[in-house]
Design an enzyme around this catalytic site. Structure first.
Site, PDB file in Angstrom:
ATOM      1  N   ASP A  21       0.851  -1.185   0.000  1.00 11.90           N
ATOM      2  CA  ASP A  21       0.000   0.000   0.000  1.00 11.90           C
ATOM      3  C   ASP A  21       0.891   1.241   0.000  1.00 11.90           C
ATOM      4  O   ASP A  21       1.732   1.390   0.887  1.00 11.90           O
ATOM      5  CB  ASP A  21      -0.888  -0.037   1.255  1.00 11.90           C
ATOM      6  CG  ASP A  21      -1.716   1.226   1.413  1.00 11.90           C
ATOM      7  OD1 ASP A  21      -1.906   1.937   0.417  1.00 11.90           O
ATOM      8  OD2 ASP A  21      -2.173   1.484   2.550  1.00 11.90           O
ATOM      9  N   ASP A  25      -4.205   3.798   2.690  1.00  9.67           N
ATOM     10  CA  ASP A  25      -5.641   3.481   2.850  1.00  9.67           C
ATOM     11  C   ASP A  25      -5.864   2.026   3.255  1.00  9.67           C
ATOM     12  O   ASP A  25      -6.994   1.563   3.344  1.00  9.67           O
ATOM     13  CB  ASP A  25      -6.433   3.833   1.581  1.00  9.67           C
ATOM     14  CG  ASP A  25      -6.061   2.945   0.391  1.00  9.67           C
ATOM     15  OD1 ASP A  25      -5.147   2.099   0.539  1.00  9.67           O
ATOM     16  OD2 ASP A  25      -6.670   3.090  -0.682  1.00  9.67           O
ATOM     17  N   ASP A  29      -1.722  -1.118  -3.846  1.00  7.07           N
ATOM     18  CA  ASP A  29      -2.027  -0.370  -5.065  1.00  7.07           C
ATOM     19  C   ASP A  29      -0.867  -0.449  -6.059  1.00  7.07           C
ATOM     20  O   ASP A  29       0.184  -1.025  -5.765  1.00  7.07           O
ATOM     21  CB  ASP A  29      -2.368   1.088  -4.713  1.00  7.07           C
ATOM     22  CG  ASP A  29      -1.366   1.664  -3.725  1.00  7.07           C
ATOM     23  OD1 ASP A  29      -0.157   1.459  -3.955  1.00  7.07           O
ATOM     24  OD2 ASP A  29      -1.779   2.287  -2.724  1.00  7.07           O
ATOM     25  N   ASP A  98      -4.974 -10.002 -15.527  1.00  7.93           N
ATOM     26  CA  ASP A  98      -6.006 -11.023 -15.394  1.00  7.93           C
ATOM     27  C   ASP A  98      -7.088 -10.704 -16.421  1.00  7.93           C
ATOM     28  O   ASP A  98      -7.420  -9.541 -16.630  1.00  7.93           O
ATOM     29  CB  ASP A  98      -6.594 -10.974 -13.978  1.00  7.93           C
ATOM     30  CG  ASP A  98      -6.816 -12.352 -13.407  1.00  7.93           C
ATOM     31  OD1 ASP A  98      -7.532 -13.126 -14.055  1.00  7.93           O
ATOM     32  OD2 ASP A  98      -6.288 -12.658 -12.318  1.00  7.93           O
ATOM     33  N   GLU A 255      -6.849 -20.591 -16.568  1.00  9.94           N
ATOM     34  CA  GLU A 255      -7.323 -21.288 -15.378  1.00  9.94           C
ATOM     35  C   GLU A 255      -8.273 -22.362 -15.901  1.00  9.94           C
ATOM     36  O   GLU A 255      -9.391 -22.056 -16.304  1.00  9.94           O
ATOM     37  CB  GLU A 255      -8.052 -20.325 -14.449  1.00  9.94           C
ATOM     38  CG  GLU A 255      -8.405 -20.975 -13.134  1.00  9.94           C
ATOM     39  CD  GLU A 255      -9.406 -20.190 -12.306  1.00  9.94           C
ATOM     40  OE1 GLU A 255      -9.349 -20.309 -11.090  1.00  9.94           O
ATOM     41  OE2 GLU A 255     -10.262 -19.481 -12.877  1.00  9.94           O
ATOM     42  N   ASP A 331      -6.521 -18.183  -4.343  1.00  8.38           N
ATOM     43  CA  ASP A 331      -7.745 -18.939  -4.045  1.00  8.38           C
ATOM     44  C   ASP A 331      -7.510 -20.059  -3.032  1.00  8.38           C
ATOM     45  O   ASP A 331      -8.431 -20.840  -2.755  1.00  8.38           O
ATOM     46  CB  ASP A 331      -8.322 -19.547  -5.329  1.00  8.38           C
ATOM     47  CG  ASP A 331      -8.901 -18.497  -6.249  1.00  8.38           C
ATOM     48  OD1 ASP A 331      -9.311 -17.426  -5.761  1.00  8.38           O
ATOM     49  OD2 ASP A 331      -8.934 -18.734  -7.473  1.00  8.38           O
TER      50      ASP A 331
END
Ligand code: NOJ
Length: 557
Positions: A21, A25, A29, A98, A255, A331
Site C-alpha cells: 500500500d 488506505d 495499489d 487477469d 485457469e 484462491d
C-alpha cells in the site's frame, strides 16, 4: 529450435490488494507494486501476473469488472498502470493482467442497459430467461445457491459465481468481438499477455436442462457448464482474433481445471488456445472434491498420492505441449500448510524441499507473493476477520446445514483469505505493508517471517528461492531445468519425489526426501556434481545416497 520466451521464464503472482500500500488506505495499489519491483528483480522474476486491477465494485475483489478499460481508483490510475509496465520493463520484467471474461459485474454498463431494456442489444450479452415457477433450472452456483437471480417478474439472469457476476453470453458474436477488442487494447499498451480466469465455463449446455438433483435439489456445474462441447470454437477464435500477431509473443495461462486428457492438445499443444494452463488436481488434493470443512492435512495424504497427481498432469502436458506449475495462488491457503505435515510449516528444510520439488518440474513455475519467504497461514478466530465472498457463503451454508462451530472454525482456516492477508515486508508495524489499517489481519509471525529479515541472510527461504531461480537460468543444468524433458525415477520409493530433466545440452536429477527423517536411496544413475541442495553437504557412499530429513538435491548428471 527457438522456444517461446515464456517457457524459460519464472513467473510471480501479485494479489494487488495485499502486496504493498503506497497511500495509507490499507489496500495495496499500483504505486506500491512499483516501489517493490526491485524485490522481484532481485528474485529473478521474468513475468508478473497481477490479479484484476480494473474498475469494480469489488464484490469478488475485482473478479467482477464494471469497466474493462479503466483501472479502479482503489489501485490508482491508468497512467500509474502504464508507468508500472514501463518500470517493470526497465528491470526486464513483463506484466500479464487477469482476463475475466466468463462474467462481468452487474454494475457494468452492458448489464445496466440489459436490466433497463430487455429488448436492447446488450440484453443478449447475458443469459436472461423467463420462468414462471422459480429458477429456470437446478444448476448450483460455484459460490452456493442457484445460478439464477430474479430481477422482477418472471425474469432471471445466470451467474455461475456470485450474484453480482452475471455470466456473459459467448454465443453472441458481437459480445465476443467486444471482448477481443478489449484484449488487444491492453496488449497494445505493452502488457505481455493474460492469465485467463474461469475460461472453461464460457460454454454452457445450450438446452440449459436441469440435471439429476443432489442433496439440495441442485446439481454441480461440471457436466453442464465446464469444458462443454463446442467450447473449442470459442477458444480458437479468441486465440486467432485476440492473442495472435504481437511482436513479443503473447503469454496466456488459462485457469482450466478438468480439461479432458484428449482435449489437452487443443489447449496447450502446438498452436494451442493457450501457452499453458493451471490444472487443479494437485492443488486441491486436500479437498477430496469436498469443502474446506472436510479438508485433510498432509499427514493424511500419502506422498505417493501427491506425487502421482502432480506427475500425471506433468506427463499429460508433456505429451502434447507445455503447462504451468504452482503451489499457491489467491484462491488457496498457504502451501506450507497444505503440503507439509502439521507442525513443520516453519521447518526450513521442509519449506525448501517443497520449493525444489515443484520449481524444477517441467513447466513455467509461478511463485505466489509471500511464498518466497515461506509465509504461513494465520489463525482466523472469527468469521468477522475475513472478507472473501466464498468464505462468507460457505459459512452461511455450514450454518444452515447445522455444522458444529468447531467444524466451521476448522473450515474457516482454509479460507481464500489465508493467501490474501498482507505481504510481510518488515518486522515493523503492519508488516511494512501499510501506514494505515490493513484491510485484512496481519499475520503476527511477520516479526520473524519478512522480506527485510531474509534478504541478506544466505540461509533464508528467500535466498534459497533465489538459488532455485538462478539454477534454472544460469547453471550447468539450466537448459535441462527450464526446457528439458521430464522423466520420473525411483517410483518404487513412496517417501521421495524424484525425477530427471533431460535437456539438449545438459541433464539433471532432482531428489526430494519427503520424510523428516534420514532416508537412504540407491542413485538411479551416476551423478556429476551437486547444483543445489538445502543442506551444506550431500552424503554419497558408492551408489547410495543418504538423504537428511527433508533434504532436496539437484544433481548434474
Ligand atoms: C477464479 C479466480 O481465481 C477467483 O478468485 C474468482 O473468485 C473466480 N475465478 C471468479 O472470477
Amino acid at each position: 529450435m527457438k522456444q517461446p520466451w515464456w517457457k524459460s521464464a519464472v513467473a510471480y503472482q501479485i494479489y494487488p490488494r495485499s502486496f504493498k500500500d503506497s497511500n495509507g488506505d490499507g489496500v495495496g495499489d499500483i504505486r506500491g507494486i512499483i516501489e517493490k519491483l526491485d524485490h522481484l528483480q532481485d528474485l529473478g522474476i521474468d513475468v508478473v501476473w497481477i490479479s484484476p486491477l480494473y474498475k469494480s465494485p469489488m464484490d469478488d475483489c475485482g473478479y467482477d469488472i464494471s469497466d474493462y478499460y479503466a483501472i479502479d481508483p482503489l489501485f490508482g490510475t491508468n497512467e500509474d498502470m502504464y508507468e508500472l509496465i514501463d518500470e517493470a520493463k526497465k528491470r526486464g520484467i513483463k506484466i500479464i493482467m487477469d482476463l475475466v471474461i466468463n462474467h462481468c459485474s452487474d454494475e457494468h454498463e452492458w448489464f445496466q442497459k440489459a436490466l433497463a431494456d430487455p429488448t436492447c442489444e446488450e440484453a443478449d450479452y447475458f443469459y436472461f430467461r423467463e420462468s414462471k415457477d422459480g429458477p429456470p433450472n437446478n444448476w448450483r452456483s460455484m459460490f452456493g445457491g442457484s445460478v439464477w437471480e430474479n430481477v422482477g417478474g418472471d425474469r432471471y439472469y445466470m451467474h455461475l459465481f456470485g450474484k453480482k457476476q452475471p455470466d456473459l453470453n459467448w454465443e453472441n458474436p458481437k459480445l465476443r468481438e467486444k471482448l477481443y477488442e478489449n484484449i488487444r487494447w491492453w496488449l497494445d499498451r505493452g502488457i505481455a499477455g493474460f492469465r485467463v480466469d474461469a475460461i472453461v465455463h464460457i460454454k454452457k449446455d445450450p438446452t440449459l436442462a436441469s440435471r439429476e438433483p443432489q442433496w439440495d435439489g441442485m446439481c454441480g456445474l461440471l457436466d453442464c457448464a465446464r469444458n462443454y462441447p463446442g467450447i473449442n470454437d470459442f477458444l480458437a477464435e479468441m486465440r486467432d482474433k485476440a492473442f495472435t500477431g504481437y511482436d513479443v509473443e503473447c503469454m496466456t495461462v488459462a485457469e482450466a481445471p478438468g480439461v479432458p486428457q484428449e482435449e489437452l492438445k487443443f489447449y496447450v499443444g502446438e498452436n494451442g488456445f493457450f501457452s499453458m494452463l493451471f490444472d487443479f488436481t494437485y492443488s486441491e488434493i486436500n479437498l477430496w472434491n469436498a469443502g474446506w470443512e472436510c479438508a485433510r492435512p498432509k499427514e493424511d495424504i500419502p506422498t505417493t498420492e501427491l506425487r502421482d497427481s502432480i506427475y500425471k498432469h506433468i506427463l499429460d502436458a508433456q505429451e502434447v505441449g507445455w503447462t504451468a506449475v504452482y503451489l499457491e495462488n489467491h484462491d488457496y491457503s498457504r502451501s506450507v500448510n497444505k503440503y507439509l505435515p502439521t507442525g513443520d510449516q516453519r521447518d526450513y528444510h521442509g519449506v525448501t524441499m517443497l520449493a525444489t520439488m515443484y520449481m524444477n518440474l517441467r513447466g513455467t513455475p509461478f511463485i505466489y507473493q509471500g511464498q518466497e519467504i515461506g509465509s504461513t497461514n494465520i489463525i482466523f478466530n472469527s468469521i468477522d476477520e475475513v472478507n472473501d465472498i466464498s468464505t462468507l457463503n460457505n459459512w452461511r451454508g455450514w450454518t444452515a446445514a447445522g455444522l458444529p462451530l468447531e467444524q466451521k472454525m476448522a473450515g474457516l482456516q482454509y479460507s481464500r483469505d489465508q493467501n490474501r492477508i498482507p505481504m510481510q515486508w518488515t518486522a515493523g508495524e503492519n508488516a511494512g505493508f501499510t501506514t494505515g489499517k490493513a484491510w485484512l489481519p496481519i499475520n503476527p509471525n511477520h516479526v520473524e517471517i519478512n522480506v527485510e529479515a531474509q534478504q541478506n541472510d544466505p540461509n533464508s527461504v528467500l535466498s534459497y528461492y533465489k538459488k532455485l531461480v538462478k539454477a534454472r537460468k544460469e547453471s550447468v543444468v539450466s537448459d535441462a531445468l527450464s526446457l528439458g524433458d521430464f522423466e520420473p525415477v525411483l517410483l518404487e520409493d513412496g517417501d521421495i519425489i524424484a525425477y530427471k530433466r533431460i535437456g539438449e545440452t545438459s541433464s539433471a536429477l532432482v531428489i526430494n526426501n519427503y520424510l523428516k527423517a534420514e532416508h537412504e536411496v540407491t542413485l538411479p544413475c551416476a551423478v556429476k556434481s551437486v547444483v543445489l541442495s538445502n543442506y551444506d553437504d550431500v552424503a554419497i557412499e558408492g551408489d547410495k545416497l543418504i538423504l537428511k530429513p527433508y533434504q532436496a538435491i539437484v544433481f548434474e548428471i
